[in-house]
Each structure stands twice: as structure tokens, then as C-alpha cells.
Design a protein around this motif. Structure first.
Motif, PDB file in Angstrom:
ATOM      1  N   ALA A 226       0.826  -1.211   0.000  1.00 40.83           N
ATOM      2  CA  ALA A 226       0.000   0.000   0.000  1.00 40.83           C
ATOM      3  C   ALA A 226       0.859   1.259   0.000  1.00 40.83           C
ATOM      4  N   ILE A 227       1.895   1.280   0.824  1.00 40.43           N
ATOM      5  CA  ILE A 227       2.760   2.452   0.908  1.00 40.43           C
ATOM      6  C   ILE A 227       3.423   2.716  -0.447  1.00 40.43           C
ATOM      7  N   ALA A 228       3.952   1.660  -1.062  1.00 37.35           N
ATOM      8  CA  ALA A 228       4.597   1.818  -2.371  1.00 37.35           C
ATOM      9  C   ALA A 228       3.603   2.332  -3.402  1.00 37.35           C
ATOM     10  N   GLY A 229       2.367   1.872  -3.321  1.00 41.21           N
ATOM     11  CA  GLY A 229       1.342   2.353  -4.252  1.00 41.21           C
ATOM     12  C   GLY A 229       1.056   3.829  -4.085  1.00 41.21           C
ATOM     13  N   LEU A 230       1.086   4.296  -2.849  1.00 36.56           N
ATOM     14  CA  LEU A 230       0.778   5.701  -2.574  1.00 36.56           C
ATOM     15  C   LEU A 230       1.868   6.650  -3.062  1.00 36.56           C
ATOM     16  N   ILE A 231       3.094   6.171  -3.182  1.00 34.38           N
ATOM     17  CA  ILE A 231       4.198   7.088  -3.528  1.00 34.38           C
ATOM     18  C   ILE A 231       4.867   6.777  -4.871  1.00 34.38           C
ATOM     19  N   HIS A 232       4.470   5.705  -5.566  1.00 28.98           N
ATOM     20  CA  HIS A 232       5.256   5.229  -6.701  1.00 28.98           C
ATOM     21  C   HIS A 232       5.317   6.192  -7.881  1.00 28.98           C
ATOM     22  N   ASP A 233       4.321   7.049  -8.040  1.00 32.15           N
ATOM     23  CA  ASP A 233       4.287   7.924  -9.215  1.00 32.15           C
ATOM     24  C   ASP A 233       4.635   9.377  -8.900  1.00 32.15           C
ATOM     25  N   TRP A 234       5.172   9.639  -7.734  1.00 31.17           N
ATOM     26  CA  TRP A 234       5.480  11.016  -7.368  1.00 31.17           C
ATOM     27  C   TRP A 234       6.400  11.682  -8.391  1.00 31.17           C
ATOM     28  N   GLY A 235       7.293  10.912  -9.007  1.00 26.54           N
ATOM     29  CA  GLY A 235       8.243  11.475  -9.966  1.00 26.54           C
ATOM     30  C   GLY A 235       7.594  12.106 -11.177  1.00 26.54           C
ATOM     31  N   MET A 236       6.342  11.766 -11.444  1.00 23.34           N
ATOM     32  CA  MET A 236       5.640  12.387 -12.574  1.00 23.34           C
ATOM     33  C   MET A 236       5.482  13.887 -12.371  1.00 23.34           C
ATOM     34  N   MET A 237       5.501  14.321 -11.126  1.00 30.25           N
ATOM     35  CA  MET A 237       5.345  15.746 -10.851  1.00 30.25           C
ATOM     36  C   MET A 237       6.564  16.558 -11.287  1.00 30.25           C
ATOM     37  N   LYS A 238       7.643  15.891 -11.652  1.00 31.33           N
ATOM     38  CA  LYS A 238       8.840  16.585 -12.144  1.00 31.33           C
ATOM     39  C   LYS A 238       8.624  17.141 -13.558  1.00 31.33           C
ATOM     40  N   PHE A 239       7.563  16.671 -14.224  1.00 28.89           N
ATOM     41  CA  PHE A 239       7.327  17.083 -15.603  1.00 28.89           C
ATOM     42  C   PHE A 239       6.280  18.198 -15.651  1.00 28.89           C
TER      43      PHE A 239
END
Length: 448
Positions: A226-239
Motif C-alpha cells: 500500500a505504501i509503495a502504491g501511494l508514492i510510486h508515481d510522485w516522480g511524474m510531478m517533475k514534468f
């Protein structure tokens, strides 16, 4: 009579009403003609509505039609039911090298140190949702979505944050999952904007948790998932927002940039304390594929962490069923078709897809279907191993009249009904969801 006069007559005809092409029910026969909004005849009286005819309308740009009031309730799903429901950036090579060393060293075995969470899950059968609990869940989703968004913003500004809040969210949802998994999963559908990365990750996280529980994970492994799911796409905010929400498919160079977002996520997590050490590995690998065609490293098979393989399937399902500026959302049934084919062609883990079928059935919970008596129903609960025979709630009879959803005769276990079965999967009323085609299948193999 001029074309202008025809259009005015069709527009002003009190016996005609406008409906979305998507809301027309396949297999129904119309008693009166169907026109486009300009008065052009599309289907003659006594014609059958077919997938091919609906597809032809959409291909010609017809998304809305005019039909006779007497046909309206009988051949459409009531739209009112829709409420139910690139800049190159440098990387820390030492950081990615450390993660790759863990992966190459084979230090990714998954074992349970405690009992399977599945042992505590309550199977509720035909029982309806607790509406008060549902309201609380929806408010919790919104609150958690905002909190996650704030965390991302702080990390983006270089601040160090404590990740214990994410762990608390995961623990809370784990408890709710054991009480009523179906209510938790359906309460998060359509609660957020499609470009809201933080909140969309919550839907991925919850679906992954349900899959993991079905695969007999213990509490610690389920929380990590669950934790990994909540944070896995944070890097998309770099775009830039214009890249993330482009209304055309990205070109090759833009795609290559987007495929770096797991590395961006990895870098951002260096600013988050109190996370289990396995989380960065899982988040880093969510977009890898079993056959080696994923990213960022093209890992395959057993070199992909088991929890990442679960998240990959959950992320793909949520991605397919979310609209994008360049394409509508897929019907939830169509997304299941795509994933089953991806499993067969070794893009995703077959065991995970099989567990997903048990979690939400072939006709996923929250979706709409037509039954063999021509009534319309919403899938409300899975039915254990009977994934083609879910538990549904009838919402509209064959004549198009709304029915009492709470009445016992409208809460239906299709496994127990000998003469009643699903004949068609339907799009969500009022939506522009599309069905499965070869084109949609291959489009799902791009960046998710």
C-alpha cells in the motif's frame, strides 16, 4: 425542405431527447428512428443497436443522438445513475546503482512473517454497502489525497518530510479492507481528477492491497504494498503540466523522458524518512514488465520484486480506466480483457491477474451490465471464485424504469440464479468510456 429546416424540426421535436451514443444499450431494438443533432437519420425504425453501429457513429464524430421519448427509457442507461458511483533532468547515478545492486543480488525474496490477512477478511455475500461507512471512506479519501499532495509539494521544494503519515494511511486502509473490501474499492472510483497524481495513486494502492490480500500476503507485506502504491508515481510531478496533460500522444523523445519518472520518484523518496527500506525498490520497478519490455531498466521475470508485479497490474487497470486528454477511459470490463491478454502474452504476472479476477470479477465491481432479462444492474460485490457470476444490484428494469435498489429481489447473486446471467458489459452511464479493440489494446502497452 432545407437542411436548416430539418435541423430545426428535429431540435424542436418535443418527442425527441438527446442522449450519449455510449448510453445506447447493445441488443435493444428501437421502435422509432434515431437522428444526429443536425437531423440526419442514423438508424431507421425497428433497427437493432449494435456495437458496430455505435462504433460507426463515434468514428463519424457523432457522440450524441436524438431518440424518441418512447425509446429513451428502454434502450438507454439512465445517465443520472452516474452519481452512483520535457526538460532533461540529471539523475543521482549512485542512488540508482544501489537499487540495481539490490536487484542483481537477488535480495528480493518475499515471505510472510505473520498470518495471511485474508484469514480476517469478511465475505458479505448479497449484503449491501454500509452507506454511513461509505460517506466516511469518501471523506477519508479526499483528506488523504490532499495530504499526499501536500507531501509531494514539500518534497518538490527540497524539504525533508516524515513518511509515517503514509504508513498510517496504509494501516487504516488495511483495517477497512478486512471489514468490507468491495465498499473500500468502489468508494474511491471517480473521486478525483484524472491528472491528480497523488489521489490517483490512492486508487492504485487500494486495488493493489486487495490483490495482495487475495494472494495471501501478511499484514506487513500488505502495508508495504500500500505504501509503495501511494508514492510510486510522485516522480511524474517533475514534468510540466502541459506534458502530463498533452491532448496528443507524446513523441518518442517525450516518451523517453516520461519513462524516467520512476528514477525521479526514487530521488524524491530520499527526502522522506520513516519508510520501510523495501519501498524504494518496489516503487522503482512498478513499470517493469515480466517480458522485459518495461522501464526504467527493462527487468524481467524474477528480477522484478513480487510486490512491484502486483502494483504493476493495479496501476495498469487504474490507468486504463482513467481518461486521458488523447483518449477516453476504457470500460472496466474492457480493462480486464486487456489485462487478461497482457497476462497471456507475458507482459504482466498471470498469478496477479488471476487474483485481480477474484478481487473484482470479470465484470469489475462498480461497473454496469445488462442481464439476460434485459434489466440493467451494477456490479456491487465479487463472488469469490465465480468471477463471471458477480453479485449485482438491479437498477433499471427491461422497460427502462428505475427500481428500488434496496429491495431484496434486486440484490442478486448470479451464481445462485440459474436463468439469469450477464449478456453485455455497459459503459458507466453518462460517460464516454470505450470498449476493447485491437487499437485500444496496443495503446495500453505505452506509458501508463
Amino acid at each position: 425542405m432545407s437542411s436548416t429546416q430539418i435541423e430545426e424540426n428535429i431540435t424542436e421535436d418535443k418527442n425527441l431527447t438527446s442522449v450519449s451514443v455510449n448510453d445506447l444499450i447493445v441488443g435493444r431494438v428501437i421502435q422509432f428512428p434515431i437522428y444526429d443533432l443536425h437531423g440526419v437519420l442514423l438508424l431507421a425504425e425497428n433497427s437493432e443497436i449494435t456495437q458496430e453501429r455505435k462504433r460507426a457513429m463515434r468514428q463519424h464524430g457523432v457522440l450524441e443522438v436524438r431518440i424518441n421519448q418512447e425509446d429513451f427509457r428502454r434502450v438507454t442507461v439512465n445517465a443520472g445513475l452516474s452519481n452512483l458511483g520535457p526538460t532533461t533532468i540529471g539523475f543521482d547515478e549512485a542512488l540508482t546503482k544501489r537499487i540495481d545492486t539490490i536487484i542483481d543480488g537477488g535480495l528480493m525474496a518475499l515471505k510472510n512473517d505473520g498470518p495471511a490477512v485474508k484469514n480476517d477478511v469478511v465475505f458479505l455475500g448479497r449484503k449491501g454497502y454500509n452507506q454511513q461507512k461509505r460517506k466516511e471512506l469518501i471523506e477519508q479519501h479526499k483528506s488523504n489525497g490532499k495530504a499526499l499532495g501536500d507531501m509531494i509539494s514539500e518534497v518538490m521544494h527540497g524539504e525533508k518530510i516524515n513518511g509515517s503519515m503514509v504508513s498510517t494511511m496504509a494501516a487504516h486502509y488495511l483495517k477497512e479492507m478486512t471489514t468490507d473490501t468491495d465498499n473500500v474499492l468502489t468508494s474511491v472510483i471517480d473521486q478525483f481528477q484524472d491528472d491528480d497524481i497523488a489521489s490517483r495513486s490512492m486508487e492504485v494502492s487500494l486495488l493493489a492491497m486487495a490483490i495482495g490480500i487475495e494472494m495471501d500476503l501478511d499484514a506487513d507485506n500488505t502495508r508495504n504494498l500500500a505504501i509503495a502504491g501511494l508514492i510510486h508515481d510522485w516522480g511524474m510531478m517533475k514534468f510540466p503540466l502541459e506534458t502530463r496533460t498533452a491532448n496528443t500522444k507524446l513523441n518518442i523523445l517525450e516518451m523517453l523522458e516520461i519513462k524516467k519518472h520512476p528514477i525521479h520518484s526514487l530521488e524524491m523518496l530520499q527526502h522522506v524518512s520513516a519508510l520501510p527500506t523495501v519501498i524504494p525498490v518496489i516503487a522503482y520497478q512498478v513499470h517493469e514488465r515480466i517480458n522485459g519490455t518495461g522501464y526504467p531498466r527493462g527487468r524481467r521475470g524474477q528480477s522484478i520484486h513480487p510486490l512491484a508485479r502486483i502494483l504493476q497490474v493495479a496501476d495498469a487497470f487504474v490507468g486504463m480506466t482513467s481518461s486521458r486528454p488523447y483518449r477516453p477511459a476504457l470500460m472496466r470490463y474492457a480493462a480486464m480483457e486487456c489485462l487478461i491478454r497482457q497476462a497471456r502474452e507475458n507482459y504482466v504476472d498471470t498469478k496477479v491477474v488471476r487474483a485481480l479476477l477474484r478481487v473484482q470479477s470479470l465484470f469489475p465491481i462498480g461497473s454496469f451490465v445488462q442481464l439476460s432479462d434485459e434489466s440493467i444492474a451494477q456490479v456491487t460485490r465479487r463472488n469469490q471464485d465465480y468471477y463471471t457470476e458477480p453479485i449485482v444490484t438491479r437498477i433499471q428494469n427491461a422497460s427502462g424504469d428505475l427500481v428500488d435498489r434496496e429491495a431484496d429481489e434486486n440484490l442478486i447473486d448470479l451464481h445462485e440464479e440459474v436463468e439469469l446471467h450477464v449478456t453485455h458489459a455497459l459503459p458507466t452511464p453518462g460517460s464516454n468510456e470505450i470498449n476493447y479493440t485491437e487499437d485500444t489494446y496496443f495503446s495500453t502497452l505505452g506509458v501508463s
